[in-house]
Write an enzyme that holds these catalytic residues in place. Structure first.
Site, PDB file in Angstrom:
ATOM      1  N   GLU A  89      10.362  16.662  14.221  1.00  6.92           N
ATOM      2  CA  GLU A  89      10.724  16.466  12.813  1.00  6.92           C
ATOM      3  C   GLU A  89       9.903  17.438  11.964  1.00  6.92           C
ATOM      4  O   GLU A  89       8.675  17.408  11.997  1.00  6.92           O
ATOM      5  CB  GLU A  89      10.426  15.025  12.406  1.00  6.92           C
ATOM      6  N   CYS A 139      13.932  11.311   6.169  1.00 10.36           N
ATOM      7  CA  CYS A 139      13.794  10.974   7.588  1.00 10.36           C
ATOM      8  C   CYS A 139      15.146  10.979   8.289  1.00 10.36           C
ATOM      9  O   CYS A 139      15.225  11.251   9.470  1.00 10.36           O
ATOM     10  CB  CYS A 139      13.079   9.647   7.765  1.00 10.36           C
ATOM     11  N   LYS A 178       0.887  -1.175   0.000  1.00  8.12           N
ATOM     12  CA  LYS A 178       0.000   0.000   0.000  1.00  8.12           C
ATOM     13  C   LYS A 178       0.923   1.222   0.000  1.00  8.12           C
ATOM     14  O   LYS A 178       1.439   1.623   1.041  1.00  8.12           O
ATOM     15  CB  LYS A 178      -0.880  -0.018   1.250  1.00  8.12           C
ATOM     16  N   GLU A 205       9.960   1.977  10.360  1.00 12.86           N
ATOM     17  CA  GLU A 205      10.960   3.013  10.070  1.00 12.86           C
ATOM     18  C   GLU A 205      10.255   4.343  10.235  1.00 12.86           C
ATOM     19  O   GLU A 205       9.391   4.687   9.426  1.00 12.86           O
ATOM     20  CB  GLU A 205      11.457   2.890   8.620  1.00 12.86           C
TER      21      GLU A 205
HETATM   22  P1  NAD Z   1       1.961   8.898   7.271  1.00 11.96           P
HETATM   23  O1  NAD Z   1       2.622   8.150   8.355  1.00 11.96           O
HETATM   24  O2  NAD Z   1       0.573   9.384   7.510  1.00 11.96           O
HETATM   25  O3  NAD Z   1       1.907   8.037   5.920  1.00 11.96           O
HETATM   26  C1  NAD Z   1       2.805   6.992   5.603  1.00 11.96           C
HETATM   27  C2  NAD Z   1       2.025   5.826   5.009  1.00 11.96           C
HETATM   28  O4  NAD Z   1       1.128   5.298   5.981  1.00 11.96           O
HETATM   29  C3  NAD Z   1       1.167   6.192   3.800  1.00 11.96           C
HETATM   30  O5  NAD Z   1       1.144   5.117   2.882  1.00 11.96           O
HETATM   31  C4  NAD Z   1      -0.207   6.364   4.426  1.00 11.96           C
HETATM   32  O6  NAD Z   1      -1.254   6.173   3.510  1.00 11.96           O
HETATM   33  C5  NAD Z   1      -0.193   5.268   5.457  1.00 11.96           C
HETATM   34  N1  NAD Z   1      -1.120   5.478   6.579  1.00 11.96           N
HETATM   35  C6  NAD Z   1      -1.603   6.656   7.060  1.00 11.96           C
HETATM   36  N2  NAD Z   1      -2.458   6.425   8.072  1.00 11.96           N
HETATM   37  C7  NAD Z   1      -2.510   5.090   8.247  1.00 11.96           C
HETATM   38  C8  NAD Z   1      -3.209   4.241   9.154  1.00 11.96           C
HETATM   39  N3  NAD Z   1      -4.014   4.734  10.092  1.00 11.96           N
HETATM   40  N4  NAD Z   1      -3.014   2.911   9.054  1.00 11.96           N
HETATM   41  C9  NAD Z   1      -2.181   2.398   8.143  1.00 11.96           C
HETATM   42  N5  NAD Z   1      -1.512   3.138   7.245  1.00 11.96           N
HETATM   43  C10 NAD Z   1      -1.666   4.476   7.305  1.00 11.96           C
HETATM   44  O7  NAD Z   1       2.895  10.103   6.904  1.00 11.96           O
HETATM   45  P2  NAD Z   1       2.485  11.416   6.078  1.00 11.96           P
HETATM   46  O8  NAD Z   1       1.185  11.990   6.525  1.00 11.96           O
HETATM   47  O9  NAD Z   1       2.619  11.098   4.665  1.00 11.96           O
HETATM   48  O10 NAD Z   1       3.608  12.387   6.589  1.00 11.96           O
HETATM   49  C11 NAD Z   1       3.468  13.019   7.860  1.00 11.96           C
HETATM   50  C12 NAD Z   1       4.801  13.158   8.527  1.00 11.96           C
HETATM   51  O11 NAD Z   1       5.383  11.878   8.747  1.00 11.96           O
HETATM   52  C13 NAD Z   1       5.841  13.892   7.732  1.00 11.96           C
HETATM   53  O12 NAD Z   1       5.712  15.253   7.802  1.00 11.96           O
HETATM   54  C14 NAD Z   1       7.097  13.376   8.349  1.00 11.96           C
HETATM   55  O13 NAD Z   1       7.418  14.046   9.523  1.00 11.96           O
HETATM   56  C15 NAD Z   1       6.773  11.959   8.665  1.00 11.96           C
HETATM   57  N6  NAD Z   1       7.258  11.046   7.627  1.00 11.96           N
HETATM   58  C16 NAD Z   1       8.351  10.292   7.902  1.00 11.96           C
HETATM   59  C17 NAD Z   1       8.836   9.439   6.946  1.00 11.96           C
HETATM   60  C18 NAD Z   1      10.031   8.594   7.180  1.00 11.96           C
HETATM   61  O14 NAD Z   1      10.613   8.123   6.237  1.00 11.96           O
HETATM   62  N7  NAD Z   1      10.409   8.358   8.392  1.00 11.96           N
HETATM   63  C19 NAD Z   1       8.230   9.351   5.715  1.00 11.96           C
HETATM   64  C20 NAD Z   1       7.096  10.122   5.456  1.00 11.96           C
HETATM   65  C21 NAD Z   1       6.623  10.937   6.433  1.00 11.96           C
END
Ligand code: NAD
Length: 475
Positions: A382, A282, A173, A248
């Protein structure tokens, strides 16, 4: 590439079972804000179908000899390499990364990682002898992989390639902002000739498809990269079901410049590290730690270095920094910049206004803050944007204390005139990766976090081990 109005299930592109109320996901170009494609928003039913497909394929793939699994992964690497320029253009269009960065990092890195698992699958010792025992490493089962948008293909390959090498089957996903490169990846899997159901792609929203996958009883392990908030929730769900999980998560990594270091090189590389990918990394070294004697010199060097990052059209080969991924991300980042000013940090470059000449597109000014103190929000949280915080330390003990004083521990850097001095300091840091005097990223080295930065490791043989479980036979 042409977007698919379909999910990739059981080796075929199939229409999603979309209820009339659910909209497709609109993919926008962050530089123009225009809708460039629409992809299906999968429902829980679609996820169920994908998990069933992966489960049906599991025993056949798990029993496939590792060398044959490696050969398929090598074919996948070749299929990706053949489309390198298309991968780069796709990531530039949906993420906004500058084209040259998309070529060398968003395309070449995952191609290299796929290649590494072709070799590892073939050479890894899935069986060993321990005294009177034979110990087998067996695939953990069906993997649910949930990935973010910031390194969209790398994060997919860093999960899917080791899972397939281990003999697992996968439901992916990907993030809703960057589904197009995920569809391209599925096309490459298809071209590589994997058996149907070994890899399945469901595009969809995190709150619907992500939740359904993370909580599915037919999934044996969830591997997640993204925010700490969602990771914590996924970890709790897995814990309640007594299932392993790989997480991660975020970071707030320290770039510690010791008094003996080459200051100008350390600052220049440090600024480049934060500005890459518009700061959406990240493992970015977002806190620069400098000793009091050279602090003002470092601030001046950083301001001069960041001036070379002029936001512009990511499709232009000369652009070094593009927009951030979305309007929501721009809001988040500029909100943190405003908060830094409110808390009393000294703005030496950038700010929360849109950059000149960038009325359209989700651009943020490359920003440097000085006089940042450890308790400030911009030193603790972050930001995930092009924002560097420079902090002052008194001595090595103070530097180590400040470096370790966040909930995160993903990456970091240490600079010193003498490598051994840097290595000795690195031992004191609570973090999963440390770059010594600018040592370059190694796609075979274990990558992952201490503390709230995550659970488990990706890449190389350590990344493979996440997808294996151990059985011992006594004789
Ligand atoms: P997120 O954690 O919401 O999304 C990451 C993934 O998880 C996406 O595929 C999303 O669709 C999925 N997801 C979201 N809610 C979910 C749930 N309840 N259950 C299962 N899967 C779910 O991150 P984001 O909103 O895209 O970004 C927000 C913040 O997260 C960023 O500003 C950053 O600080 C952090 N981030 C970190 C990384 C990293 O590599 N560590 C990557 C992206 C974002």
């Amino acid at each position: 590439m042409q977007a698919h109005d379909a999910l990739y299930l059981s080796g075929m592109w199939r229409a999603a079972r979309r209820p009339a109320t659910a909209d497709a996901i609109e993919v926008r170009n962050p530089a123009t804000e225009e809708v460039i494609a629409r992809v299906p928003a999968a429902t829980a039913e679609d996820v169920d179908a994908a998990v069933s497909a992966a489960r049906a394929a599991l025993s056949g793939w798990a029993e496939t000899p590792p060398a044959e699994r490696g050969a398929r992964i090598a074919a996948l690497r070749d299929a990706l390499a053949a489309r390198r320029d298309e991968i780069a253009a796709t990531v530039t269009a949906e993420l906004g990364a500058p084209l040259s960065f998309s070529q060398t990092v968003h395309a070449d890195l995952p191609i290299a990682v796929a290649g590494s698992y072709a070799t590892i699958a073939t050479e890894y010792a899935f069986e060993e002898r321990v005294g009177n025992s034979r110990v087998w490493q067996e695939p953990i089962g069906v993997v649910g992989a949930i990935t973010p948008w910031n390194y969209p293909l790398h994060q997919i390959v860093a999960k899917v390639a080791p899972a397939l090498a281990a003999g697992c089957t996968v439901v992916l996903k990907p993030a809703e902002n960057t589904p197009l490169v995920a569809q391209l990846f599925a096309e490459a899997v298809d071209a590589a000739g994997f058996p149907a159901g070994v890899f399945n792609l469901v595009t969809g929203y995190g709150s619907v498809a992500g939740e359904a996958l993370a909580g599915h009883s037919g999934v044996d392990l969830v591997s997640f990269t993204g925010s700490t908030a969602v990771g914590r929730r996924i970890g709790a769900t897995a814990g309640a079901a007594v299932k392993p999980v790989a997480l991660e998560l975020g970071g707030k990594s320290a770039n510690v410049i010791l008094p003996s270091a080459d200051l100008s090189k350390a600052v220049k590389v440090g600024v480049a590290n934060v500005m890459a990918n518009s700061g959406q990394t990240c493992s970015a070294w977002t806190r620069m730690l400098v000793d009091a004697d050279r602090y003002e010199e470092a601030v001046e060097l950083a301001a001069a270095a960041v001036a070379k990052y002029v936001p512009g059209d990511p499709a232009d080969a000369a652009t070094r920094i593009g927009p951030v991924v979305s309007a929501a991300q721009r809001e988040r980042v500029t909100g943190y910049i405003a908060e830094g000013v409110r808390e009393g940090a000294r703005l030496v470059a950038g700010g929360d206004q849109a950059p000149e000449g960038c009325e359209r597109g989700w651009y943020v000014r490359p920003t440097v803050f000085a006089d940042v103190t450890p308790e400030m929000t911009i030193a603790q949280e972050e930001i995930f944007g092009p924002v560097l915080s420079i902090l002052k330390y008194d001595d090595a003990d103070d530097a180590a204390r400040i470096a370790n004083d966040t909930v995160y521990g993903l990456s970091g850097a240490v600079w010193a005139g003498d490598e051994e001095e840097a290595v000795a300091f690195a031992r004191r840091l609570e973090t999963g990766q440390i770059h010594v005097n600018g040592g370059r990223f190694n796609p075979l080295a274990p990558f992952g976090g201490y503390k709230h930065s995550g659970v488990g490791r990706e890449l190389g043989t350590h990344g493979l081990a996440e997808y294996l479980q151990t059985k011992s036979l006594q004789f």
